[in-house]
Design a protein around this motif. Sequence first.
Motif, short mmCIF file in Angstrom:
data_model
loop_
_atom_site.label_atom_id
_atom_site.label_comp_id
_atom_site.label_asym_id
_atom_site.label_seq_id
_atom_site.Cartn_x
_atom_site.Cartn_y
_atom_site.Cartn_z
N THR A 44 54.47 51.98 40.74
CA THR A 44 55.51 51.48 39.85
C THR A 44 56.12 50.19 40.40
O THR A 44 56.30 49.21 39.68
N SER A 45 56.42 50.18 41.69
CA SER A 45 56.99 49.00 42.31
C SER A 45 56.00 47.84 42.29
O SER A 45 56.37 46.70 42.01
N GLY A 46 54.73 48.13 42.58
CA GLY A 46 53.69 47.10 42.53
C GLY A 46 53.53 46.53 41.13
O GLY A 46 53.35 45.32 40.96
N ALA A 68 53.97 41.90 37.59
CA ALA A 68 53.94 41.87 36.12
C ALA A 68 53.92 40.46 35.57
O ALA A 68 53.19 40.17 34.62
N ASN A 69 54.70 39.56 36.15
CA ASN A 69 54.76 38.18 35.65
C ASN A 69 53.46 37.41 35.87
O ASN A 69 53.28 36.34 35.30
N ARG A 95 41.39 33.74 42.18
CA ARG A 95 41.80 33.46 43.55
C ARG A 95 43.26 33.00 43.58
O ARG A 95 44.06 33.46 44.40
N ILE A 96 43.64 32.13 42.65
CA ILE A 96 45.02 31.63 42.57
C ILE A 96 45.98 32.78 42.26
O ILE A 96 47.06 32.89 42.85
N THR A 97 45.58 33.66 41.35
CA THR A 97 46.41 34.81 40.99
C THR A 97 46.57 35.76 42.17
O THR A 97 47.68 36.25 42.44
N CYS A 98 45.49 35.98 42.90
CA CYS A 98 45.54 36.83 44.10
C CYS A 98 46.50 36.25 45.14
O CYS A 98 47.31 36.97 45.72
N GLU A 99 46.40 34.96 45.36
CA GLU A 99 47.27 34.29 46.32
C GLU A 99 48.73 34.39 45.90
O GLU A 99 49.62 34.61 46.73
N ALA A 100 48.99 34.24 44.61
CA ALA A 100 50.36 34.35 44.09
C ALA A 100 50.89 35.77 44.31
O ALA A 100 52.06 35.95 44.69
N ALA A 101 50.04 36.77 44.08
CA ALA A 101 50.46 38.16 44.29
C ALA A 101 50.80 38.41 45.76
O ALA A 101 51.79 39.07 46.08
#
Length: 158
Positions: free
Chosen positions: A29-31, A36-37, A108-114
């Motif tokens: 839930t926290s993850g 989410a954004n 890759r960019i999304t992973c880095e942002a996460a």
Amino acid sequence: MAEVERTAAGSALTKLILDLFRLNNRMLTSGDRLVANLGLTSARWQVLGTIEASKRPQPVAWLARDMGANRQNVQRIVNDLEKEGLVAFAANPHHRRAQLVVLTEKGRITCEAAMRLQAPWASGLADGLEVTEIERTHRVMRALLHKLEGSEEAREEA
């Protein structure tokens, strides 16, 4: 209902397991809230992270094995990630039908942002805990995982 006999260690482990279930649900839930954004869920993030952590592209079945997850569930998530342009399929020279899953640049960019979101979140959760306690807990979890994986392999061989 009849009382079930357990060893002291078995009773302690049962309490731990029940709290692990609660912890897992709260972590998911926290993850989910954390990423989410970015258009992710904890499940999608976990798949992306497994792909990124792999030394080389892998088919879905291998990703699922590495995650300890159901292949069909991972396939569904990978298909969704592919539709969103976060992963792509590549030819597998060793198996015509089992395509390899690779991160796209967007993935890759999304992973880095996460991971930029995860770092302060994890540090905040760890605040007040001793590193040695965390490491000891990790060793216990790995030992339990190893035992469970060994018993699953034994059942599959039977």
